[in-house]
Scaffold this motif. Structure first.
Motif, short mmCIF file in Angstrom:
data_model
loop_
_atom_site.label_atom_id
_atom_site.label_comp_id
_atom_site.label_asym_id
_atom_site.label_seq_id
_atom_site.Cartn_x
_atom_site.Cartn_y
_atom_site.Cartn_z
N UNK A 265 66.61 42.76 59.56
CA UNK A 265 66.61 43.88 58.64
C UNK A 265 66.90 45.21 59.34
N UNK A 266 66.61 45.29 60.62
CA UNK A 266 67.05 46.46 61.39
C UNK A 266 68.57 46.49 61.46
N UNK A 267 69.18 45.32 61.66
CA UNK A 267 70.63 45.23 61.68
C UNK A 267 71.21 45.60 60.32
N UNK A 268 70.59 45.13 59.23
CA UNK A 268 71.06 45.47 57.89
C UNK A 268 71.05 46.98 57.69
N UNK A 269 69.98 47.64 58.13
CA UNK A 269 69.88 49.10 57.99
C UNK A 269 70.97 49.81 58.79
#
Length: 450
Positions: A434-438
């Motif tokens: 989810x850090x990558x998604x952000x």
């Protein structure tokens, strides 16, 4: 809603990363098409998912390192998704060195903090902190040292090997988190994802850093809710469409080629996101240069008659069992990578051996009596069980390249990479995903705004 140009977004990979990113971008007003070789918005994160009624939907639990609450923050934007999807995880690590008394370390405050806090005296704490911190900058050739299995300690000389508990802890984490023997895991890989920066080692924050994601809520509620949001926002889904190749110029991807002989021609202001696991990612874009290393987690599940109120996890330096997950009505066991599952008639004896070890470990470290929770199979001294053919929940990268993820760049200006392989400074798992998604969302917003 932000103002963007008329470019179209093509997201390849409809797992958790691709689905999450596609939903956000569709709600941002971007024209998004989501492609997947199976069905988008079906979780492949919980590998080995059993959905038959008699299995009580057994799934490998996901207990992960997330000190910043990234995963819960993502799902909080949609009120139809229950907050109990993300729960505090109560984790304990049981360590032993030779015949010394085992050290029981709670991981609710993080591995680094727990290992430092248990040392007596300022000098001992400073030494442990320095040893953990320097792993972040270790050579790629420097490997984690494995622990000595209890069954190997036959002589007094071996039994009195001093060792260190923090070294034992890193070896256990290497095998449990990355499903590989410790000696194959680089110190830099483990240091970067499990040991915080120097300023964090002595932080007075007492926020839990381990969380648990409920795979049943994820598959039954969260992912269908994301799908509904995606379609409502105008997103398009192309299921059963496997990416074959990408044509390009030196600067831009120009065509998406699929195995069903279909082709998508990309306009100059179109963007492509590859939300794929490393193996298909390398097949599609060889220029990325990642070498995938397949990893399998030997896992089995015992069915219990009483459910657990909260997910709990035990990571242990044991020569048979490496991790025990207490999850709903199941006890799920990750086996030591050096243990071989028999393929003959002794499989029930093997299950009994594992069960008895789990009973002892849970009593020793969790103060948990499994016998009162069990409902043994007829004629056996252990509960009903099944083996789960589970992939390890981490990027299947070779140890050296996994530690060098921050150097990997997509070869074209309109191509973006998303998933738990990125970013490099996070522990592989839901938090990294989810850090990558952000981060990719911010990159796409900048791309479409130009």
């Amino acid at each position: 809603m932000a103002s963007f140009t008329s470019g179209r977004l093509h997201v390849i990979g409809g797992g958790l990363a691709g689905s999450a990113l596609a939903t956000l971008m569709a709600e941002d007003g971007i024209d998004v098409t989501l492609y997947d070789e199976a069905e988008p918005f079906e979780s492949r994160w919980t590998r080995g998912m059993q959905t038959a009624p008699e299995s009580h939907k057994t799934a490998e639990p996901e207990i992960f390192h997330d000190p910043d609450g990234v995963v819960a923050d993502y799902f909080a934007r949609w009120p139809e998704i229950p907050t109990k999807l993300i729960r505090p995880a109560h984790c304990v690590m049981g360590l032993k060195r030779g015949r010394r008394k085992p050290a029981i370390i709670t991981l609710d405050q993080g591995i680094s903090r727990a290992l430092i806090a248990r040392r007596l005296g300022f000098i001992a704490r400073a030494y442990t902190a320095f040893s953990l911190w320097q792993n972040r900058y270790a050579s790629e050739e420097s490997r984690v040292e494995g622990t000595i299995a209890s069954g190997m300690l036959e002589s007094d000389e071996q039994a009195n090997v001093p060792g260190t508990y923090h070294r034992d802890a890193l070896a256990v984490l290497a095998e449990v988190l990355f499903s590989m023997p410790a000696h194959r895991c680089s110190k830099a890989l483990l240091g970067r994802v499990m040991t915080p920066k120097a300023s964090k080692l002595f932080s007075k924050s007492h926020e839990p850093v381990f969380s648990a994601i409920d795979p049943i809520i994820l598959n039954d509620i969260a992912l269908p809710a994301l799908r509904e949001r995606f379609i409502t926002s105008g997103g398009s889904i192309k299921a059963n469409t496997k990416l074959g190749d990408i044509d390009s110029t030196s600067d831009y991807a120009t065509d998406l080629l699929f195995d069903d002989d279909s082709q998508i021609v990309l306009k100059p202001n179109d963007a492509v996101v590859l939300a794929l696991h490393p193996k298909p990612l390398c097949d599609a874009v060889p220029d990325i240069g990642m070498t995938p290393a397949p990893a399998k987690r030997q896992t089995m599940a015992f069915e219990l008659k009483r459910p657990f109120a909260e997910p709990r996890c035990l990571l242990v330096s044991d020569d048979i069992v490496r991790a025990i997950y207490c999850n709903r009505r199941h006890l799920q066991v990750s086996l030591n990578s050096g243990l071989h599952i028999p393929n003959d008639g002794t499989i029930d004896q093997f299950a009994h051996r594992i069960w008895q070890r789990c009973v002892w470990l849970c009593d020793q470290y969790l103060n948990l009596d499994l016998q009162v929770r069990s409902e043994n199979a007829e004629g056996f001294d252990h509960p009903n069980y099944r083996f789960i053919d589970a992939e390890a929940p981490f990027p299947e990268l070779s140890p050296g390249l996994a530690a060098l993820r921050h150097r990997l760049q997509p070869p074209w200006k309109n191509l973006f990479l998303c998933g738990d392989s990125f970013p490099a400074e996070h522990a592989p798992g839901p938090a990294a995903l989810f850090t990558s998604v952000k981060q990719v969302r911010q990159q796409l917003q900048a791309f479409f705004s130009n």
